[in-house]
Design a protein around this motif. Structure first.
Motif, PDB file in Angstrom:
ATOM      1  N   GLU A  81      11.522 -25.755  39.315  1.00 36.41           N
ATOM      2  CA  GLU A  81      10.100 -25.932  39.495  1.00 36.41           C
ATOM      3  C   GLU A  81       9.879 -27.356  38.724  1.00 36.41           C
ATOM      4  OE1 GLU A  81       8.586 -22.429  38.465  1.00 36.41           O
ATOM      5  OE2 GLU A  81       9.296 -21.311  39.969  1.00 36.41           O
ATOM      6  N   ILE A  82       9.926 -27.088  37.501  1.00 33.31           N
ATOM      7  CA  ILE A  82       9.492 -28.367  36.382  1.00 33.31           C
ATOM      8  C   ILE A  82      10.092 -29.696  36.736  1.00 33.31           C
ATOM      9  CG2 ILE A  82       9.344 -29.281  34.285  1.00 33.31           C
ATOM     10  CD1 ILE A  82       8.972 -26.369  33.109  1.00 33.31           C
ATOM     11  N   GLY A  83      11.476 -29.445  37.226  1.00 30.16           N
ATOM     12  CA  GLY A  83      12.315 -30.675  37.430  1.00 30.16           C
ATOM     13  C   GLY A  83      11.571 -31.494  38.851  1.00 30.16           C
ATOM     14  N   THR A  84      11.241 -30.622  39.689  1.00 32.18           N
ATOM     15  CA  THR A  84      10.576 -31.037  40.858  1.00 32.18           C
ATOM     16  C   THR A  84       9.200 -31.735  40.988  1.00 32.18           C
ATOM     17  OG1 THR A  84      11.976 -29.361  42.447  1.00 32.18           O
ATOM     18  CG2 THR A  84       9.923 -30.468  43.344  1.00 32.18           C
ATOM     19  N   MET A  85       8.513 -30.961  39.902  1.00 31.36           N
ATOM     20  CA  MET A  85       7.300 -31.773  39.369  1.00 31.36           C
ATOM     21  C   MET A  85       7.493 -33.072  38.820  1.00 31.36           C
ATOM     22  SD  MET A  85       5.329 -28.173  37.947  1.00 31.36           S
ATOM     23  CE  MET A  85       4.908 -26.802  38.907  1.00 31.36           C
ATOM     24  N   LYS A  86       8.402 -33.457  38.027  1.00 29.54           N
ATOM     25  CA  LYS A  86       8.597 -34.635  37.288  1.00 29.54           C
ATOM     26  C   LYS A  86       9.081 -35.571  38.183  1.00 29.54           C
ATOM     27  CE  LYS A  86      11.087 -36.670  33.420  1.00 29.54           C
ATOM     28  NZ  LYS A  86      11.743 -36.504  32.155  1.00 29.54           N
ATOM     29  N   VAL A  87      10.134 -35.107  39.071  1.00 23.70           N
ATOM     30  CA  VAL A  87      10.531 -36.087  40.263  1.00 23.70           C
ATOM     31  C   VAL A  87       9.450 -36.755  41.272  1.00 23.70           C
ATOM     32  CG1 VAL A  87      11.920 -36.364  42.344  1.00 23.70           C
ATOM     33  CG2 VAL A  87      12.812 -35.082  40.391  1.00 23.70           C
ATOM     34  N   ASN A  88       8.288 -35.645  41.450  1.00 23.93           N
ATOM     35  CA  ASN A  88       7.284 -36.094  42.151  1.00 23.93           C
ATOM     36  C   ASN A  88       6.089 -36.624  41.462  1.00 23.93           C
ATOM     37  OD1 ASN A  88       8.562 -34.849  44.524  1.00 23.93           O
ATOM     38  ND2 ASN A  88       7.765 -33.008  44.164  1.00 23.93           N
ATOM     39  N   GLU A  89       6.478 -36.881  40.077  1.00 29.21           N
ATOM     40  CA  GLU A  89       5.338 -37.354  39.137  1.00 29.21           C
ATOM     41  C   GLU A  89       4.101 -36.549  38.997  1.00 29.21           C
ATOM     42  OE1 GLU A  89       4.930 -41.558  40.268  1.00 29.21           O
ATOM     43  OE2 GLU A  89       6.661 -42.153  39.985  1.00 29.21           O
ATOM     44  N   GLU A  90       4.346 -35.375  39.178  1.00 30.07           N
ATOM     45  CA  GLU A  90       3.136 -34.634  38.861  1.00 30.07           C
ATOM     46  C   GLU A  90       2.873 -34.472  37.550  1.00 30.07           C
ATOM     47  OE1 GLU A  90       3.470 -30.844  41.072  1.00 30.07           O
ATOM     48  OE2 GLU A  90       4.263 -31.792  42.638  1.00 30.07           O
ATOM     49  N   LEU A  91       4.062 -34.344  36.637  1.00 27.07           N
ATOM     50  CA  LEU A  91       3.872 -34.113  35.277  1.00 27.07           C
ATOM     51  C   LEU A  91       3.113 -35.509  34.590  1.00 27.07           C
ATOM     52  CD1 LEU A  91       7.151 -33.047  33.944  1.00 27.07           C
ATOM     53  CD2 LEU A  91       5.272 -31.702  34.650  1.00 27.07           C
ATOM     54  N   ASN A  92       3.428 -36.751  35.169  1.00 26.72           N
ATOM     55  CA  ASN A  92       2.665 -37.985  34.761  1.00 26.72           C
ATOM     56  C   ASN A  92       1.043 -37.836  35.255  1.00 26.72           C
ATOM     57  OD1 ASN A  92       5.046 -39.014  34.053  1.00 26.72           O
ATOM     58  ND2 ASN A  92       5.417 -40.034  35.723  1.00 26.72           N
ATOM     59  N   ALA A  93       0.892 -37.250  36.299  1.00 29.51           N
ATOM     60  CA  ALA A  93      -0.389 -36.871  36.547  1.00 29.51           C
ATOM     61  C   ALA A  93      -1.089 -36.026  35.743  1.00 29.51           C
ATOM     62  CB  ALA A  93      -0.507 -36.355  38.247  1.00 29.51           C
ATOM     63  N   LEU A  94      -0.337 -34.906  35.171  1.00 25.65           N
ATOM     64  CA  LEU A  94      -1.304 -34.279  34.403  1.00 25.65           C
ATOM     65  C   LEU A  94      -1.472 -34.700  32.976  1.00 25.65           C
ATOM     66  CD1 LEU A  94       1.322 -31.030  34.791  1.00 25.65           C
ATOM     67  CD2 LEU A  94      -1.283 -31.106  35.351  1.00 25.65           C
ATOM     68  N   GLU A  95      -0.679 -35.637  32.504  1.00 23.74           N
ATOM     69  CA  GLU A  95      -0.849 -36.477  31.321  1.00 23.74           C
ATOM     70  C   GLU A  95      -1.920 -37.299  31.663  1.00 23.74           C
ATOM     71  OE1 GLU A  95       3.079 -38.367  30.366  1.00 23.74           O
ATOM     72  OE2 GLU A  95       3.795 -36.429  29.466  1.00 23.74           O
ATOM     73  N   THR A  96      -2.197 -37.747  32.763  1.00 25.15           N
ATOM     74  CA  THR A  96      -3.103 -38.929  32.907  1.00 25.15           C
ATOM     75  C   THR A  96      -4.647 -37.949  32.860  1.00 25.15           C
ATOM     76  OG1 THR A  96      -1.849 -40.131  34.528  1.00 25.15           O
ATOM     77  CG2 THR A  96      -4.041 -40.375  34.802  1.00 25.15           C
ATOM     78  N   MET A  97      -4.541 -36.690  33.354  1.00 28.15           N
ATOM     79  CA  MET A  97      -5.755 -36.113  33.310  1.00 28.15           C
ATOM     80  C   MET A  97      -6.035 -35.443  31.714  1.00 28.15           C
ATOM     81  SD  MET A  97      -5.769 -34.096  36.991  1.00 28.15           S
ATOM     82  CE  MET A  97      -4.199 -33.215  36.591  1.00 28.15           C
ATOM     83  N   GLY A  98      -5.220 -35.891  30.925  1.00 24.00           N
ATOM     84  CA  GLY A  98      -5.495 -35.158  29.615  1.00 24.00           C
ATOM     85  C   GLY A  98      -4.951 -33.975  29.312  1.00 24.00           C
ATOM     86  N   LEU A  99      -3.981 -33.415  30.281  1.00 23.19           N
ATOM     87  CA  LEU A  99      -3.427 -32.117  30.132  1.00 23.19           C
ATOM     88  C   LEU A  99      -2.002 -32.284  29.426  1.00 23.19           C
ATOM     89  CD1 LEU A  99      -4.679 -30.557  33.421  1.00 23.19           C
ATOM     90  CD2 LEU A  99      -5.433 -30.288  31.023  1.00 23.19           C
ATOM     91  N   ASP A 100      -1.367 -31.634  28.487  1.00 31.23           N
ATOM     92  CA  ASP A 100      -0.266 -31.601  28.081  1.00 31.23           C
ATOM     93  C   ASP A 100       0.661 -30.679  28.982  1.00 31.23           C
ATOM     94  OD1 ASP A 100       2.224 -31.601  26.528  1.00 31.23           O
ATOM     95  OD2 ASP A 100       1.364 -30.634  24.865  1.00 31.23           O
ATOM     96  N   PRO A 101       1.749 -31.365  29.514  1.00 28.76           N
ATOM     97  CA  PRO A 101       2.643 -30.331  30.359  1.00 28.76           C
ATOM     98  C   PRO A 101       3.206 -29.193  29.773  1.00 28.76           C
ATOM     99  CG  PRO A 101       2.950 -32.691  30.849  1.00 28.76           C
ATOM    100  CD  PRO A 101       2.346 -32.690  29.616  1.00 28.76           C
ATOM    101  N   LEU A 102       3.441 -29.515  28.417  1.00 29.11           N
ATOM    102  CA  LEU A 102       4.186 -28.338  27.872  1.00 29.11           C
ATOM    103  C   LEU A 102       3.347 -27.186  27.541  1.00 29.11           C
ATOM    104  CD1 LEU A 102       6.846 -28.913  24.837  1.00 29.11           C
ATOM    105  CD2 LEU A 102       5.027 -27.221  24.714  1.00 29.11           C
ATOM    106  N   ARG A 103       2.123 -27.531  27.245  1.00 30.91           N
ATOM    107  CA  ARG A 103       1.086 -26.278  27.003  1.00 30.91           C
ATOM    108  C   ARG A 103       0.572 -25.749  28.361  1.00 30.91           C
ATOM    109  NH1 ARG A 103      -2.555 -27.838  21.781  1.00 30.91           N
ATOM    110  NH2 ARG A 103      -0.845 -28.353  20.466  1.00 30.91           N
ATOM    111  N   PHE A 104       0.672 -26.749  29.380  1.00 31.43           N
ATOM    112  CA  PHE A 104       0.028 -26.232  30.797  1.00 31.43           C
ATOM    113  C   PHE A 104       1.034 -25.613  31.350  1.00 31.43           C
ATOM    114  CE2 PHE A 104      -1.089 -27.204  35.265  1.00 31.43           C
ATOM    115  CZ  PHE A 104      -2.618 -26.473  34.966  1.00 31.43           C
TER     116      PHE A 104
END
Length: 378
Positions: free
Chosen positions: A237-260
């Motif tokens: 799940e998390i790997g797919t989010m990273k490949v799709n750059e969803e983790l980068n989108a969370l960081e752009t919105m000011g959300l820490d992927p680790l805590r989210f």
């Protein structure tokens, strides 16, 4: 060849052995490929060549049309029966040549790589190990800080996500946990019955079933199931989010992927494993009880033997293992997901690494528990 600025310089020399050396320099592109091929064919036709090497280090500009000439040389189509060994090409031209519909051209381009010294290989493996250890420590520190923030503000935890993980990793796993635990109880009882029968001590099957299932097998097998089902799911799940750059989108919105994303899964895995392990203990003991009742032992006698053999510390040891197993498996699954690289196989590689690392850590932690319980006489 001479004249045009796009001409390819072609030289043929006989090497020190039986191998001839063909040197190509200048431009080898769509404007010069046809003339270069004719020149190469003429030079090779006038020489008796049994082995051929092509030096492409002097090619300063090339394209697919030019690489087609090298491809024909590598396949032995210009000199029948003589497949050229191509060397010296720049990496970008090697990529173009490798795009032709056969792997033989690529194998012709790749020269033998020099063998790396043994100490260099050991050093690279050690550096990689320490880099991974550092990543794990940084990840662990982030999880600790995340849980500290949740303790200060419990509303920061995404409790709906925790409930979803409990359903997927817990409730949906009950059938497979029940089946495996019941079968393990049956297997242990049947395997112990024959040797104990030699001494007239089959009643002690109850002691063995209770101790083995509660202290060892239930926590371990439940953890392996959890690693295969849920640890791999977290990594995917998390790997797919990273490949799709969803983790980068969370960081752009000011959300820490680790805590989210990670804190909820680690918390759910840590709390869920003891429940699954306790459930597995019940089914494992039940499997042994069924076998003993089939052998003619009354349930009351079996129950008395179980209660006499087991103590509170046996249950505490089994449950405490499960807490540790759950935290490790969930954490490693999320970590491997966060470490996913780019590429079509990246998510699959992360999933595999999560499962392998999880099972390895289960065995390692269980070994540490065994040593400690022996030393402390628990």
């Amino acid at each position: 060849m001479s004249g045009s600025s796009t001409a390819t310089r072609v030289e043929l020399r006989q090497g020190p052995g039986a191998e001839a050396l063909l040197t190509l320099a200048g431009d080898l592109d769509v404007a010069s490929a046809a003339e270069a091929r004719r020149d190469v064919a003429e030079k090779l036709a006038s020489a008796r060549v049994t082995a051929l090497a092509v030096d492409g280090s002097g090619i300063v500009h090339g394209d697919m049309s030019g690489m087609a000439v090298l491809y024909e040389l590598a396949q032995g189509r210009i000199v029948p029966g003589v497949k050229a060994r191509i060397r010296g090409l720049r990496p970008e031209y090697q990529t173009l040549l490798a795009a032709f519909p056969t792997g033989e051209a690529l194998s012709a381009v790749r020269e033998e790589e020099p063998r790396r010294p043994f100490l260099l290989l050991v050093g690279a493996a050690t550096a990689s190990m320490f880099a991974d250890l550092r990543a794990q420590l940084v990840f662990l520190g982030g999880i600790v800080l995340g849980f500290a923030a949740v303790l200060r503000r419990p509303r920061a935890m995404r409790w709906r996500e925790v409930a979803v993980v409990f359903e997927k990793a817990g409730v949906n796993a009950l059938p497979i946990v029940s089946l495996i635990s019941l079968l393990m109880g049956l297997v242990i009882a049947f395997e112990a019955a024959q040797p104990l029968e030699m001494f007239g001590a089959q009643i002690f099957i109850a002691n063995m079933i209770g101790l083995v299932m509660i202290r060892e097998f239930s926590p371990i097998f439940t953890a392996i199931i959890f690693a295969g089902r849920s640890g791999s799911a977290f990594a995917a799940e998390i790997g797919t989010m990273k490949v799709n750059e969803e983790l980068n989108a969370l960081e752009t919105m000011g959300l820490d992927p680790l805590r989210f994303l990670v804190i909820q899964r680690v918390f759910a895995g840590t709390m869920l494993m003891p429940v699954l392990a306790a459930y597995s203990m019940v089914w494992g003991v039940l499997g042994g009880v069924v076998v003993m009742m089939a052998m003619g032992f009354p349930f009351a006698q079996i129950w008395t033997q179980l209660v006499g053999a087991l103590g509170v510390w046996d249950v505490i040891v089994g449950i405490s293992k499960s807490f540790v197993f759950g935290a490790i498996i969930a954490g490693l699954g999320c970590l491997r997901g966060m470490q996913t690289q780019e590429g079509p196989n990246a998510v699959g590689d992360s999933t595999t690494r999560a499962v392998v690392a999880g099972i390895l850590m289960i065995i390692l932690v269980d070994a540490v528990y065994s040593v400690l319980t022996y030393v402390l006489h628990v």
